[in-house]
Design an enzyme around this catalytic site. Structure first.
Site, mmCIF file in Angstrom:
data_model
loop_
_atom_site.group_PDB
_atom_site.id
_atom_site.type_symbol
_atom_site.label_atom_id
_atom_site.label_comp_id
_atom_site.label_asym_id
_atom_site.label_seq_id
_atom_site.Cartn_x
_atom_site.Cartn_y
_atom_site.Cartn_z
ATOM 1 C CB CYS A 192 -0.884 -0.022 1.242
ATOM 2 S SG CYS A 192 -1.624 1.558 1.649
ATOM 3 C CB CYS A 216 -5.106 6.402 -2.735
ATOM 4 S SG CYS A 216 -3.787 5.310 -3.231
ATOM 5 C CB THR A 270 -3.772 4.230 5.126
ATOM 6 O OG1 THR A 270 -4.644 3.154 5.462
ATOM 7 C CG2 THR A 270 -2.770 3.756 4.104
ATOM 8 C CD GLU A 300 -3.212 0.525 7.427
ATOM 9 O OE1 GLU A 300 -2.452 -0.403 7.732
ATOM 10 O OE2 GLU A 300 -3.479 0.843 6.253
ATOM 11 C CG HIS A 329 -10.364 4.913 -0.247
ATOM 12 N ND1 HIS A 329 -9.195 5.432 -0.757
ATOM 13 C CD2 HIS A 329 -9.981 4.017 0.697
ATOM 14 C CE1 HIS A 329 -8.167 4.883 -0.143
ATOM 15 N NE2 HIS A 329 -8.608 4.020 0.742
ATOM 16 C CE1 TYR A 352 -8.722 0.963 -0.753
ATOM 17 C CE2 TYR A 352 -10.037 -0.873 0.032
ATOM 18 C CZ TYR A 352 -9.251 0.226 0.289
ATOM 19 O OH TYR A 352 -8.990 0.594 1.579
ATOM 20 C CB CYS A 412 -4.043 0.258 -4.847
ATOM 21 S SG CYS A 412 -5.145 -0.316 -3.552
ATOM 22 C CD GLU A 440 -6.211 -0.593 3.176
ATOM 23 O OE1 GLU A 440 -5.236 -1.083 2.610
ATOM 24 O OE2 GLU A 440 -6.445 0.616 3.212
HETATM 25 FE FE1 SF4 Z 1 -3.262 1.978 0.099
HETATM 26 FE FE2 SF4 Z 1 -4.757 1.142 -1.912
HETATM 27 FE FE3 SF4 Z 1 -5.806 2.726 -0.026
HETATM 28 FE FE4 SF4 Z 1 -4.015 3.629 -1.825
HETATM 29 S S1 SF4 Z 1 -6.128 2.892 -2.239
HETATM 30 S S2 SF4 Z 1 -4.066 4.057 0.333
HETATM 31 S S3 SF4 Z 1 -2.679 1.886 -2.019
HETATM 32 S S4 SF4 Z 1 -5.019 0.630 0.212
HETATM 33 FE FE FE Z 2 -7.471 2.100 2.305
#
Ligand code: SF4
Ligand code: FE
Length: 483
Positions: free
Chosen positions: A98, A102, A189, A256, A291, A295, A298, A446
């Protein structure tokens, strides 16, 4: 824009009140447990310097016309939304972890469009405040953490009805110049690697919850903030004498923290919602939507790494040609690309908000995230199936480095004769890292809970799914009266 090195140096100036394993962390930048997460975050700066990735990693500010890091951009088109997802997949592929930036990007996009509409309805000046903050973030290329999730206490009670009033972050005192806030945000995060935090309410609010309907930004090291670092499975392997093989991913990681606000002062100009309960839900819904889209980028990038690691592991074991092995790898790719399809779909169907900033298609973003709560688990299951038990039973690196033991390990952990045993150990540890170790925090739980647990998406899907229209379609075709 900041270079990677400038970014890392800038973090040294923060004076974070950070705790880990019961002790104060004086130098987070060089801490061996934290550093891999900083390396991942720094990739968002490093790749933006690389001409090869310029199109994905940078954008043009709609405020100043300057070139900016895409992580500070307000999406101006569906093309921007699609590039965002592609950028996230790229970073997942490069880090296998991660990369954290983001959350702030998603928070800034949600607050930008929401404040515009709040001002329109309430005659407030939140958008103006926010644009000032955003301009500074873009000009200075700051790292921003987006903080939404309150600790929530008794889930059956509204914020203002909790036995302890601090279980949702709230205003405890108002002055002419600003407000004081108290409360905590969980699972934050990338907080330790950020310069600023953008705090949002965690749920829709009703009358009586005014003190809880608060949105603001402040420096991550503001007076009154305490941070407690979250433990990860296998984290202390990073402290061992031999810490290259067993960690699985030596360079990159995520983190986190629990962020505690104890009477933190927020000046008026950094406030973007203050008591307008009717609009808390708008910020929550938009942030969650962005968000959930994220995902679809990522997790797919990390999935690419896991699928690649699994394919290498079966080759090293000499079983890559078995038909069930090939079929399982195909299944992993199919699941991963289905996730990506959802990320791209909700982006391509995005539309402008009143502010001009683009919002994803919320139904499709929620479908994306609902699949994310399942498919990475299936991909991880197949990876563990194909990797075999050695992924979790092989000896430690310290044993491997012991001259007495190494010949035995070399001999008996051998797969295909031409493959060095150490390489086989490395790839198996990488699979362990993503499916059970430090990176699994980001790849599995997550995927389940980040951007909202599965039921949160189902509520949105039920709201946005338009079942009535579907019933009408069926009645019309069936020649049922009235349609
Ligand atoms: Fe981390 Fe994915 Fe959230 Fe970006 S979208 S902060 S990479 S978990
Ligand atoms: Fe997240």
């Amino acid at each position: 824009m900041m270079t990677k090195d400038q970014y890392i140096e800038s973090l040294r100036k923060l004076n974070l009140n950070l705790w880990m394993f019961g002790k104060k962390v004086e130098n987070p930048v060089d801490d061996p447990i934290i550093r891999p997460s900083l390396n991942s975050f720094a990739l968002t700066y490093e790749l933006a310097e690389d001409p090869e990735y310029d199109d994905l990693m940078t954008a043009t500010s709609h405020l100043t016309g300057k070139k900016i890091n895409r992580f500070t951009n307000i999406h101006q088109s569906t093309d921007d939304l699609i590039k965002k997802v592609k950028m996230q997949r790229l970073l997942g592929q490069k880090s296998g972890a991660c990369f954290q930036r983001c959350v702030g990007m998603d928070a800034m996009n949600a607050v930008y469009s929401s404040t515009y509409e709040i001002d329109e309805a309430c005659g407030t000046k939140y958008h103006e405040n926010f644009v000032k903050f955003l301009t500074r973030v873009q000009d200075e290329d700051l790292a921003v953490d987006g903080a939404m999730t309150d600790v929530k206490g008794d889930r059956g009670l509204a914020p203002s009805k909790q036995a302890d009033p601090d279980l949702f972050l709230h205003v405890v005192e108002r002055t002419e110049d600003g407000v004081y806030v108290t409360g905590a945000k969980a699972h934050q995060t990338g907080y330790v690697n950020s310069h600023e935090v953008l705090v949002m309410p965690t749920i829709s609010m009703r009358e009586g919850d005014e003190d809880y309907a608060i949105c603001f930004s402040c420096p991550t090291d503001a007076e009154g903030i305490t941070l407690i670092y979250g433990r990860q499975s296998c984290d202390t392997r990073k402290l061992e004498e031999y810490n290259s093989i067993d960690v699985g991913n030596q360079t990159y990681g995520g983190h986190e923290v629990l962020v505690i606000f104890d009477r933190v002062f927020i000046p008026n100009e950094n406030i973007y919602l203050n008591g307008e309960v009717a609009f808390a839900g708008m910020i929550v819904e938009r942030f969650a939507g962005f968000h959930r889209q994220s995902y679809g980028g990522c997790k797919v990038g990390v999935g690419d790494v896991l699928i690649g690691a699994t394919a290498v592991a079966v080759e090293m074991a000499g079983c890559a040609k078995a038909s069930h092995v090939k079929d399982k790898l195909i299944e992993m790719v199919h699941l991963n690309e289905t996730l990506y399809s959802c990320g791209i779909a909700c982006s391509s169907q995005g539309a402008p908000t009143k502010s001009g900033g683009y919002l994803i298609d919320l139904l499709l973003a929620n479908v994306c995230k609902q699949n994310i709560t399942r498919f990475p688990y299936d991909i991880a299951r197949l990876a563990q199936d194909l990797a075999g038990g050695l992924m979790v039973t092989q000896p430690s690196e310290a044993d491997y480095r012991n001259p007495e033991l190494q010949p035995y390990i070399e001999k008996y952990l051998k797969g295909v004769a031409s493959v060095p045993t150490e390489d086989r150990m490395r790839i198996l540890r990488l699979i362990e890292n993503i499916t059970m170790g430090t990176a699994a925090v980001g790849y599995l739980p997550e995927s389940m809970h980040g951007a909202g647990s599965p039921q949160a998406q189902r509520i949105m899907i039920s709201r946005q799914g338009n079942l009535e229209a579907k019933k009408d379609l069926a009645k019309h075709i069936a020649h049922i009266e009235g349609k």
